[in-house]
Design an enzyme around this catalytic site. Structure first.
Site, mmCIF file in Angstrom:
data_model
loop_
_atom_site.group_PDB
_atom_site.id
_atom_site.type_symbol
_atom_site.label_atom_id
_atom_site.label_comp_id
_atom_site.label_asym_id
_atom_site.label_seq_id
_atom_site.Cartn_x
_atom_site.Cartn_y
_atom_site.Cartn_z
ATOM 1 N N HIS A 485 0.633 -1.616 0.377
ATOM 2 C CA HIS A 485 0.451 -0.241 -0.090
ATOM 3 C C HIS A 485 1.550 1.373 0.279
ATOM 4 O O HIS A 485 0.282 2.251 -0.655
ATOM 5 C CB HIS A 485 -1.210 0.042 1.592
ATOM 6 C CG HIS A 485 -1.857 1.098 1.188
ATOM 7 N ND1 HIS A 485 -3.636 1.514 0.707
ATOM 8 C CD2 HIS A 485 -1.413 3.001 1.411
ATOM 9 C CE1 HIS A 485 -3.079 2.150 1.039
ATOM 10 N NE2 HIS A 485 -2.638 3.190 1.337
ATOM 11 N N GLU A 486 1.763 1.191 0.803
ATOM 12 C CA GLU A 486 3.116 2.390 0.714
ATOM 13 C C GLU A 486 3.275 2.927 -0.317
ATOM 14 O O GLU A 486 3.910 3.868 -0.565
ATOM 15 C CB GLU A 486 3.335 2.809 2.516
ATOM 16 C CG GLU A 486 2.833 2.847 3.408
ATOM 17 C CD GLU A 486 1.485 3.240 3.833
ATOM 18 O OE1 GLU A 486 1.881 4.765 3.440
ATOM 19 O OE2 GLU A 486 0.692 3.121 4.603
ATOM 20 N N HIS A 489 1.813 4.385 -2.895
ATOM 21 C CA HIS A 489 1.544 6.069 -2.834
ATOM 22 C C HIS A 489 3.457 6.234 -3.329
ATOM 23 O O HIS A 489 3.115 7.842 -3.846
ATOM 24 C CB HIS A 489 1.653 6.315 -0.917
ATOM 25 C CG HIS A 489 0.393 5.994 -1.433
ATOM 26 N ND1 HIS A 489 -0.438 6.486 -1.468
ATOM 27 C CD2 HIS A 489 -0.018 5.550 0.181
ATOM 28 C CE1 HIS A 489 -2.171 6.530 -0.583
ATOM 29 N NE2 HIS A 489 -1.906 6.353 0.287
ATOM 30 N N HIS A 492 3.625 6.449 -6.721
ATOM 31 C CA HIS A 492 2.479 7.722 -7.348
ATOM 32 C C HIS A 492 3.508 8.833 -7.422
ATOM 33 O O HIS A 492 3.648 10.379 -8.531
ATOM 34 C CB HIS A 492 1.221 7.677 -5.943
ATOM 35 C CG HIS A 492 0.013 8.426 -7.008
ATOM 36 N ND1 HIS A 492 -1.293 8.723 -6.722
ATOM 37 C CD2 HIS A 492 0.230 9.281 -8.773
ATOM 38 C CE1 HIS A 492 -1.453 9.768 -6.794
ATOM 39 N NE2 HIS A 492 -0.795 9.688 -8.734
HETATM 40 ZN ZN ZN Z 1 -2.957 4.735 1.911
#
Ligand code: ZN
Length: 698
Positions: A485-486, A489, A492
């Site tokens: 998940h991290e 980010h 991105h």
């Molecule tokens: Zn998040």
């Protein structure tokens, strides 16, 4: 080497090397920053930023993007970068001295950003710049990305009250202050009510509770020279008691205390009833000043969703689809409670307990067993390999000054060109905030001062348990999902190709779409092909066995129908409260109506969940709680493109789809709207089907 400031900006030279926070020549000097550096550095940078603001707002200063950026953005970026380094250290290496230095500087930094965001003179410059665009020759026009950054800035000024005059402007500022103070009180009441509660029990009353909790609660009682065990409402104690204590009366006692925190059932000075009314009332007043009908409308201006009705329709549709599954979950739970737990009238305080028992009976495996396979070096190798093959990059070890010996640093390259770098701080330790997060160290930017392209740098922070002795760290499957998940980010932020700071990477991305790339990455943790590459048993080196993987997969969507309805309940309550002016005088009636409409499991009448709903009363989620589910639709549908393109040779890891996702979503970042990015990738608007399928509700 001394850092030369922009001529005229502040009129003096800083001796950068004497204060590491003022050295912007490379990566932050995390190994040299000390608490005593904070105040002088922030003073200097604030002075510089203020001088820059005065310079660009002078009447004779040209209303040109480059001219403003060269002075103002350069100064504010340095302030942001230095303050970012301080807040990062405050989060991961907290000491009393650093905390004091941070808290001392915080109000001055906040005041500057608030003032900058509502400066009428600067707003006028940007408006003039925008006006000039309309008649400019095509070759003099701003690029689409830059135009979007400008549009975002103009919108920020309007929502910050820059257009208001006289009394209205004064009142707007008062509202901001009152809201901030009341939100702060709200969260203090929640914290204080949580902290204030204690319940002492004998050991035999804790039957069923895990041994480590029994030991911990005993130690807490001993610390106060008391007999028995001390229970509190803090999650690490409250949750296991609710999940495992066979003592039904104890569960009821704890549930009542927890679900009535900060309400009229406790001390008046900690009752949040009045604050909820005031906060929502102030927001509504702000909305009217800004010319909107409701605060829900204001909240949605910078978001992807168009209007409150669209959000409510989305939530109601989701509720309708989840309902049959939630009803089935609830029926199973009631049956199991009766047949296996001797509970004929399932109550709110039984739900976690019976659910845990049902889960154990149905999917016999433990986190402990799974952990032995997810050894940290293998997980990282597998994750890096996945990123490399999907997004055509290489991840290599790199060096940088760090704040702790366990922190690692990496670089991302494509065709030997540096694209970005990141710090990985994986382990829990004292003085480090719990949880996991991505933060930016600096963003990608074609610098207006020297024309060079600044490459992005990210922080990836987790709180895994360190390996014991010479063994590697063992991650639970949840830990692995968190890491993915991290990294979503992080990618991105780092793989962007946009040159304008405000819209590169996650900059300028709509709040309700920002979780797309992160939730997207989580899906890979449920792919057999990927999981094999992430696992090697700590003792034998074996991959995760298929049988265990199948059990994990079967447990994945346990009670997903009920969980979906619960999220919809919170989100719909939040949206209706902010879209129906006047309802704040009876908040309870709003949540009651929402529960009647969507819940399958209606809490007891004394439940005061809303009195501790800090997300919307003290956080940034007011009329925005729906964002979690909204972004999940986007991420699931984006992932479905990989599933549709799967072949026996590549599985879901199609390099071709990976490149398209990279171009349309990650590289474009905030330079286009989230909807345009999504359509560029998918060729159509998002659909809810993939989310329902992934959660076993289709
Ligand atoms: Zn998040």
């Amino acid at each position: 080497m001394a850092l030369r400031l922009e001529a005229g900006a502040v009129g003096r030279t800083i001796r950068a090397m004497s204060n590491p926070l003022l050295d912007f020549s490379g990566l932050p000097l995390f190994d040299r920053i000390r608490p005593e550096h904070v105040a002088p550095a922030i003073d200097t940078l604030l002075a510089k930023a203020n001088a820059a603001l005065e310079t660009v707002t002078a009447s004779d200063f040209p209303a040109r993007w480059d001219a403003i950026a060269k002075v103002l953005d350069v100064a504010t970026e340095e302030l942001g970068r230095a303050w970012g380094a301080v807040s990062h250290l405050n989060s991961v290496m907290d000491t009393p001295e650093l905390r004091a230095a941070y808290n001392e500087a915080l109000p001055r930094v906040t005041e500057f950003w608030t003032r900058l965001g509502a400066d009428e003179r600067l707003y006028a410059k940007y408006k003039a710049l925008n006006e000039a665009q309309k008649t400019a020759e095509p070759d003099r026009r701003l690029s689409p990305a830059r135009q979007r950054a400008l549009d975002n800035a103009l919108r920020g000024f309007v929502l910050g009250g820059a257009e208001l005059q006289g009394e209205a402007k004064k009142r707007f500022a008062e509202i901001q202050e009152e809201q901030a103070a009341k939100s702060q009180s709200f969260s203090e009441h929640v914290m204080d009510s949580t902290d204030a509660y204690t319940h002492y029990v004998r050991e035999d009353e804790l039957a069923g509770v895990p041994e480590d909790i029994i030991q911990a609660t005993k130690a807490m009682a001993e610390g106060e020279a008391k007999e028995g065990h001390k229970l509190t409402l803090h999650m690490p104690i409250y949750l296991p008691v609710m999940q495992y204590a066979t003592n039904r009366h104890l569960r009821e006692t704890m549930y009542r205390a927890y679900s009535t925190r900060a309400s009229e059932f406790g001390p008046t000075e900690r009752d949040n009833t009045g604050l909820m009314k005031d906060i929502v009332g102030l927001r509504q007043e702000e909305a009217v000043l800004l010319g909107y009908k409701t605060f829900a409308d204001v909240s949605l201006v910078p978001k992807m969703a168009n209007n409150p009705q669209q959000v409510m329709d989305f939530l109601r549709d989701l509720a309708k689809r989840a309902r049959p599954f939630a009803e089935k979950d609830m029926a199973e739970l009631r049956d199991f409670a009766r047949t296996d737990c001797g509970i004929d009238d399932l109550q709110a305080w039984d739900v976690a307990f019976v659910s845990e028992k049902l889960k154990e009976a149905r999917y016999a495996f433990s986190d402990q067993e799974v952990k032995q396979y997810f050894t940290e070096p293998t997980v990282l190798k597998g994750l890096f390999g996945l990123i490399e093959s999907l997004f055509d990059v290489k991840i290599l070890p790199d060096t940088a000054p760090v704040w702790h010996e366990s922190v690692r640093f990496f670089r991302i390259e494509r065709a030997s060109q540096l694209i970005g770098q990141f710090y990985l701080d994986p382990y829990a330790r004292t003085g480090k905030r719990p949880g996991a997060w991505m933060d930016d160290v600096r963003g990608r930017w074609k610098r207006p001062d020297n024309g060079a392209t600044q490459t992005p740098v990210a922080h990836l922070v987790c709180n895994f348990a360190k390996g014991v002795g010479d063994k590697p760290a063992l991650l639970t499957h949840d830990d692995v999902i968190t890491l993915f998940h991290e990294f979503g980010h992080g990618l991105h932020h780092m793989l962007t190709k946009v040159d304008d700071l405000g819209v590169s990477g996650i900059g300028g991305v709509e709040w309700d779409a920002v979780e797309l790339p992160s939730q997207f990455m989580e899906n890979f943790c449920w792919e057999w092909d990927v999981v094999q590459k992430l696992t090697s048993h700590v003792d034998t080196g074996a991959h995760l066995p298929r049988e265990l993987f199948d059990k994990m997969n079967a447990a994945k969507n346990f009670q997903s129908g009920m969980q979906t309805l619960r999220q919809v309940e919170f989100a719909l309550f939040d949206m209706r409260l902010h879209a129906e002016p006047g309802r704040e005088s009876d908040v309870q009636s709003v949540i009651d109506e929402v529960r009647q409409e969507v819940a399958v499991n209606i809490p007891p009448a004394f439940n005061r969940f809303q009195h501790s709903f800090s997300h919307i009363f003290a956080g940034g989620y007011a009329a925005g709680y729906y964002s979690y589910k909204w972004a999940e639709v986007l991420s699931a549908d984006a992932y479905a493109a990989f599933e549709e393109a799967a072949t026996p040779a590549t599985g879901v890891l199609s390099p071709e789809v990976g490149r398209r996702y990279l171009n349309a979503i990650l590289e474009a970042g905030g330079s286009r709207s989230a909807m345009e990015n999504f359509k560029a990738f998918r060729g159509r608007e998002p659909q809810i089907d993939a989310l329902l399928r992934h959660q076993g509700m289709s």
